[in-house]
Design a protein around this motif. Structure first.
Motif, short mmCIF file in Angstrom:
data_model
loop_
_atom_site.label_atom_id
_atom_site.label_comp_id
_atom_site.label_asym_id
_atom_site.label_seq_id
_atom_site.Cartn_x
_atom_site.Cartn_y
_atom_site.Cartn_z
N ARG A 85 38.77 58.25 69.40
CA ARG A 85 39.53 59.48 69.14
C ARG A 85 40.02 59.56 67.70
O ARG A 85 40.43 60.63 67.24
CB ARG A 85 40.69 59.64 70.12
CG ARG A 85 41.90 58.75 69.90
CD ARG A 85 42.98 59.07 70.92
NE ARG A 85 44.25 58.39 70.68
CZ ARG A 85 44.56 57.20 71.14
NH1 ARG A 85 43.68 56.52 71.87
NH2 ARG A 85 45.75 56.68 70.90
N ARG A 140 42.35 73.76 67.28
CA ARG A 140 41.67 72.49 67.06
C ARG A 140 42.40 71.63 66.03
O ARG A 140 42.27 70.40 66.05
CB ARG A 140 40.22 72.74 66.64
CG ARG A 140 39.34 73.14 67.83
CD ARG A 140 37.91 73.41 67.43
NE ARG A 140 37.29 72.27 66.75
CZ ARG A 140 36.05 72.29 66.29
NH1 ARG A 140 35.30 73.39 66.44
NH2 ARG A 140 35.53 71.24 65.69
N GLN A 147 48.48 66.04 71.40
CA GLN A 147 47.95 65.01 72.29
C GLN A 147 48.35 63.61 71.82
O GLN A 147 48.79 62.77 72.62
CB GLN A 147 46.43 65.11 72.37
CG GLN A 147 45.80 64.15 73.37
CD GLN A 147 44.30 64.32 73.45
OE1 GLN A 147 43.64 64.61 72.46
NE2 GLN A 147 43.76 64.15 74.63
N LEU A 197 42.26 71.56 75.31
CA LEU A 197 41.73 70.28 74.86
C LEU A 197 40.55 69.85 75.71
O LEU A 197 39.55 69.31 75.19
CB LEU A 197 42.84 69.21 74.90
CG LEU A 197 43.88 69.30 73.77
CD1 LEU A 197 45.08 68.40 74.08
CD2 LEU A 197 43.27 68.91 72.42
N GLU A 198 40.62 70.09 77.01
CA GLU A 198 39.49 69.77 77.89
C GLU A 198 38.28 70.63 77.54
O GLU A 198 37.13 70.15 77.55
CB GLU A 198 39.89 69.98 79.36
CG GLU A 198 40.83 68.90 79.88
CD GLU A 198 41.32 69.17 81.29
OE1 GLU A 198 40.96 70.23 81.85
OE2 GLU A 198 42.07 68.33 81.83
N ALA A 201 36.75 69.28 74.42
CA ALA A 201 36.08 68.02 74.70
C ALA A 201 34.67 68.25 75.25
O ALA A 201 33.75 67.46 75.02
CB ALA A 201 36.89 67.18 75.68
N SER A 202 34.49 69.35 75.99
CA SER A 202 33.19 69.63 76.61
C SER A 202 32.27 70.50 75.73
O SER A 202 31.08 70.57 75.97
CB SER A 202 33.38 70.30 77.96
OG SER A 202 34.01 71.56 77.80
#
Length: 206
Positions: A85, A140, A147, A197-198, A201-202
């Motif tokens: 990360r 972003r 987080q 955020l999910e 991530a995808s």
């Protein structure tokens, strides 16, 4: 603490961990800015988006002010401590390799001549392949900091959210009118930030 307060400073107590607090939260912001530039977003655009939000300077200008060699060394230390990360963005690797260290050498993401500042053509940044809305750019940039701040709390790196907020305001210039990073997150909605955020991530390739 008494000594620091006696000097007119506002100390924040943190655990002795890599990056302590402010650097640990700030590196994801800088890294994500570099990844956005790899996707074709102009440094000028990113800086404008961040300053509209209330930051004292944008991430591209901040990278040049910190110095890429210094920032790269810190980022490498945090990558070793926290894993993928905190992976150093390829753009920062290339800048370091090419000696584009930032303002103090006259060239980083920008070229500096006296009071003028222009994009550095030597970087040969890619063209944007898809339109990235300003709102998405901002999310972003800011949400990865939220987080990481939450991880600092979970791991007892800092005692309470207010300490994060004051450290980010005093240490990075996070807009005081937003009352701090985590106060901003509460106002935005933690569930909403987690969902975004999910989604990133995808859909984002890094």
């Amino acid at each position: 603490l008494q000594f620091a307060r006696g000097l007119g400073k506002l100390p924040v107590v943190v655990r002795d961990v890599r990056g302590f607090l402010v650097n640990r939260i700030l590196v994801p912001y800088i890294n994500e800015a570099a990844y956005l530039m790899e996707e074709g977003v102009s440094p000028f655009v990113l800086d404008t988006v961040a300053k509209k939000f209330g930051m004292p300077m944008g991430p591209a200008e901040l990278i040049d002010h910190i110095g890429v060699d210094v920032g790269h060394k810190v980022a490498r230390i945090l990558e070793a401590a926290y894993g993928s990360r905190m992976k150093v963005a390829p753009l920062l690797e290339r800048m370091k390799a090419n000696g584009f260290y930032g303002k103090r050498v006259g060239a980083g993401l920008y070229r500096y001549q006296g009071d003028t500042m222009k994009l550095n053509p030597g970087l040969d940044l890619p063209k944007m392949q898809r339109i990235i809305p300003e709102e998405e750019m901002l999310k972003r940039l800011i949400y990865p900091m939220v987080q990481e701040a939450s991880r600092c709390l979970e791991e007892k790196g800092v005692a309470e959210p207010g300490a994060v907020d004051i450290a980010m305001i005093m240490g990075t210039g996070f807009p005081p009118f937003r009352a701090g990073l985590l106060h901003y997150a509460d106002d935005t909605g933690i569930r909403k930030i987690a969902e975004e955020l999910e989604r990133f991530a995808s859909t984002v390739d890094h």
